[in-house]
Scaffold this active site. Structure first.
Site, PDB file in Angstrom:
ATOM      1  N   ASP A 121      91.352  61.440  28.111  1.00  0.00           N
ATOM      2  CA  ASP A 121      90.876  63.116  27.890  1.00  0.00           C
ATOM      3  C   ASP A 121      92.440  63.703  27.681  1.00  0.00           C
ATOM      4  OD1 ASP A 121      88.667  65.351  27.553  1.00  0.00           O
ATOM      5  OD2 ASP A 121      88.421  65.148  29.247  1.00  0.00           O
ATOM      6  N   HIS A 128      90.664  77.332  26.281  1.00  0.00           N
ATOM      7  CA  HIS A 128      89.592  77.049  27.518  1.00  0.00           C
ATOM      8  C   HIS A 128      91.113  76.942  28.274  1.00  0.00           C
ATOM      9  CE1 HIS A 128      88.137  73.799  30.043  1.00  0.00           C
ATOM     10  NE2 HIS A 128      89.036  73.178  30.405  1.00  0.00           N
ATOM     11  N   GLU A 194      81.665  69.557  29.772  1.00  0.00           N
ATOM     12  CA  GLU A 194      82.620  69.580  28.681  1.00  0.00           C
ATOM     13  C   GLU A 194      82.175  69.244  26.971  1.00  0.00           C
ATOM     14  OE1 GLU A 194      86.542  70.337  31.626  1.00  0.00           O
ATOM     15  OE2 GLU A 194      86.617  68.873  30.209  1.00  0.00           O
ATOM     16  N   GLU A 196      83.430  68.277  23.902  1.00  0.00           N
ATOM     17  CA  GLU A 196      84.292  67.400  23.489  1.00  0.00           C
ATOM     18  C   GLU A 196      84.157  67.259  21.513  1.00  0.00           C
ATOM     19  OE1 GLU A 196      86.702  65.683  26.148  1.00  0.00           O
ATOM     20  OE2 GLU A 196      86.245  66.801  27.751  1.00  0.00           O
ATOM     21  N   ASP A 228      81.654  65.450  29.204  1.00  0.00           N
ATOM     22  CA  ASP A 228      82.671  64.905  29.563  1.00  0.00           C
ATOM     23  C   ASP A 228      82.517  66.024  31.102  1.00  0.00           C
ATOM     24  OD1 ASP A 228      85.049  64.169  31.821  1.00  0.00           O
ATOM     25  OD2 ASP A 228      86.299  65.753  31.397  1.00  0.00           O
ATOM     26  N   ARG A 232      83.412  70.377  39.407  1.00  0.00           N
ATOM     27  CA  ARG A 232      84.358  71.431  39.395  1.00  0.00           C
ATOM     28  C   ARG A 232      84.764  71.531  41.032  1.00  0.00           C
ATOM     29  NH1 ARG A 232      86.564  71.180  34.514  1.00  0.00           N
ATOM     30  NH2 ARG A 232      84.376  72.218  33.026  1.00  0.00           N
ATOM     31  N   GLN A 235      86.303  68.457  41.597  1.00  0.00           N
ATOM     32  CA  GLN A 235      87.495  68.321  40.971  1.00  0.00           C
ATOM     33  C   GLN A 235      88.629  69.662  41.759  1.00  0.00           C
ATOM     34  OE1 GLN A 235      87.494  69.580  37.058  1.00  0.00           O
ATOM     35  NE2 GLN A 235      89.530  69.636  36.493  1.00  0.00           N
ATOM     36  N   LYS A 248      85.330  63.406  37.742  1.00  0.00           N
ATOM     37  CA  LYS A 248      85.560  63.398  36.398  1.00  0.00           C
ATOM     38  C   LYS A 248      84.338  62.395  36.029  1.00  0.00           C
ATOM     39  CE  LYS A 248      87.541  66.861  34.081  1.00  0.00           C
ATOM     40  NZ  LYS A 248      86.890  67.822  33.041  1.00  0.00           N
ATOM     41  N   THR A 252      80.717  59.917  31.165  1.00  0.00           N
ATOM     42  CA  THR A 252      81.221  60.570  30.685  1.00  0.00           C
ATOM     43  C   THR A 252      80.250  60.158  29.205  1.00  0.00           C
ATOM     44  OG1 THR A 252      83.073  60.534  30.545  1.00  0.00           O
ATOM     45  CG2 THR A 252      82.739  61.200  28.763  1.00  0.00           C
ATOM     46  N   GLU A 358      84.141  78.224  32.135  1.00  0.00           N
ATOM     47  CA  GLU A 358      84.703  79.849  31.481  1.00  0.00           C
ATOM     48  C   GLU A 358      83.281  80.171  31.454  1.00  0.00           C
ATOM     49  OE1 GLU A 358      87.713  78.823  27.633  1.00  0.00           O
ATOM     50  OE2 GLU A 358      86.124  76.340  28.461  1.00  0.00           O
TER      51      GLU A 358
END
Length: 402
Positions: A121, A128, A194, A196, A228, A232, A235, A248, A252, A358
């Site tokens: 990844d 971002h 996420e 992607e 993904d 948080r 992480q 993570k 996925t 975000e």
């Protein structure tokens, strides 16, 4: 038998003859017999049965129970198979035969279409990376010194890549809120997405032999949407100094459909202007002879049916060709089924951010149990058509007791 009128698609169908994505499906009468399918409108073509009916020399590849053998066969075979599929589905003389091998989508169950070998990844969106840097380092530079010199990435967990529609169990782990003196253990409180784009490797490469940007088409079989999922809080506590791990690796999600890279030729676009010099193996400037490496893919993120963001993939700083070149420049080999993801896709506007970190400036709310997130996308196709990428949907299930 499906009526041949199923082959008559409107010109604006996202899954018409210029697309032809591959998937894997089962039927109620043969739940343990996966078959390669090709999406055409709201139907799926049994590719193996159709190949046998039309006497294709590639019948054996299309009758396999997953896409990997076809993916490993290489670009000349991919092109020949795709040309055959297009002819079977569009030529008037083939209508009745092709229709016999079509099934409505609602009658089939979709599977993960290929066996994932390795999963990488990346972190390729400047928007971002800048937004996240400002959240986590408000008093420092948002981008790390290396960011504009190489595509940053990490190796993920291939065994937890799942097909769209698979529920995502809320992960548990360690987290340390700022006010706490010691870490806590329990379900993630800051579960995120996420948005992607994933690139699926077909033809492998030899160990020790770098793969240059110009060889992208020879090795990448196709493209899919990818979510993904990210815890948080887990992480944030674990990622120093080695990067993402349990925050993570729990899941996925990828689309059940892989769009051939060739289907996105009309979506090719130049990446954003770069303001830092690149080393030769990553340089894709106009004097290098490389084709435009960006892709104009328009993504939509929906939470419980409501649109929350529309990230533009054309804004990505690093391209898939550069990521492939960097991933192998040290001699690391490619394997059939390797999956490498773009990293979160975000644009310059607040409604173009590809994750809730975000979208909420790090304040939340994040995902609740029962929430369902869907990613969809389309890209420009030939002569004003549009190419659809298969959706990625995941619903959050409560954490399991330990």
């Amino acid at each position: 038998m499906t009526d041949a009128t199923a082959l008559d698609l409107p010109g604006d169908d996202l899954f018409g003859p210029d697309n032809l994505p591959y998937g894997l499906y089962t039927t109620a009468d043969a739940p343990d017999h996966p078959r390669i399918g090709v999406r055409y409108g709201d139907h799926v073509l049994d590719a193996g049965a159709a190949a046998a009916a039309f006497g294709s020399p590639h019948t054996a590849l299309l009758q396999q129970p997953l896409l990997n053998p076809l993916m490993a066969a290489g670009r000349p075979v991919w092109q020949a198979v795709r040309a055959g599929l297009r002819e079977w589905l569009t030529a008037a003389r083939h209508r009745d035969t092709a229709a016999r091998h079509l099934r409505p989508l609602e009658e089939v169950s979709l599977r993960l279409p290929f066996e994932v070998a390795d999963y990488v990844d990346f972190y390729a969106s400047e928007h971002h990376a800048t937004n996240v840097g400002r959240i986590f380092r408000p008093d420092g530079e948002p981008l790390t010194p290396n960011w504009k010199h190489l595509p940053i990435g990490y190796h993920g967990r291939a065994g937890t890549v799942v097909a769209s529609g698979t529920p995502v169990v809320r992960p548990v782990g360690q987290r340390k809120p700022p006010a706490e003196a010691a870490p806590l253990f329990g379900p993630s409180q800051r579960l995120d997405i996420e948005a992607e784009v994933g690139f699926v490797v077909g033809a492998p490469s030899a160990h020790g032999e770098p793969v240059g940007q110009g060889s992208l088409r020879d090795h990448v079989f196709g493209v899919c949407l990818l979510n993904d999922w990210s815890a948080r809080d887990i992480q944030a506590w674990e990622y120093v100094p080695l990067g993402p791990f349990l925050g993570k690796s729990f899941a996925t999600s990828v689309s059940a459909w892989v769009t051939p890279l060739e289907a996105l030729d009309s979506a090719r676009t130049a990446p954003p202007a770069r303001d830092a010099p690149l080393l030769p193996y990553l340089d894709d400037g106009p004097d290098t002879g490389h084709e435009p490496g960006g892709l104009d893919i328009r993504i939509t993120v929906r939470l419980n049916g409501a649109t929350v963001a529309e990230p533009p993939f054309s804004a990505m700083y690093w391209t898939a060709a550069q990521q492939l070149a960097h991933m192998t420049v040290n001699g690391a080999s490619l394997r059939t089924g390797d999956l490498f993801a773009s990293g979160t896709v975000s644009g310059p506007e607040p409604d173009q951010y590809g994750c809730f970190l975000e979208l909420t400036a790090g304040k939340g709310p994040y995902l609740a149990d029962g929430d369902e997130v869907t990613l969809s996308a389309w890209a420009p196709g030939p002569q004003g058509s549009r190419i659809g990428l298969g959706e990625v949907t995941g619903r959050i299930d409560p954490a399991r007791a330990i």
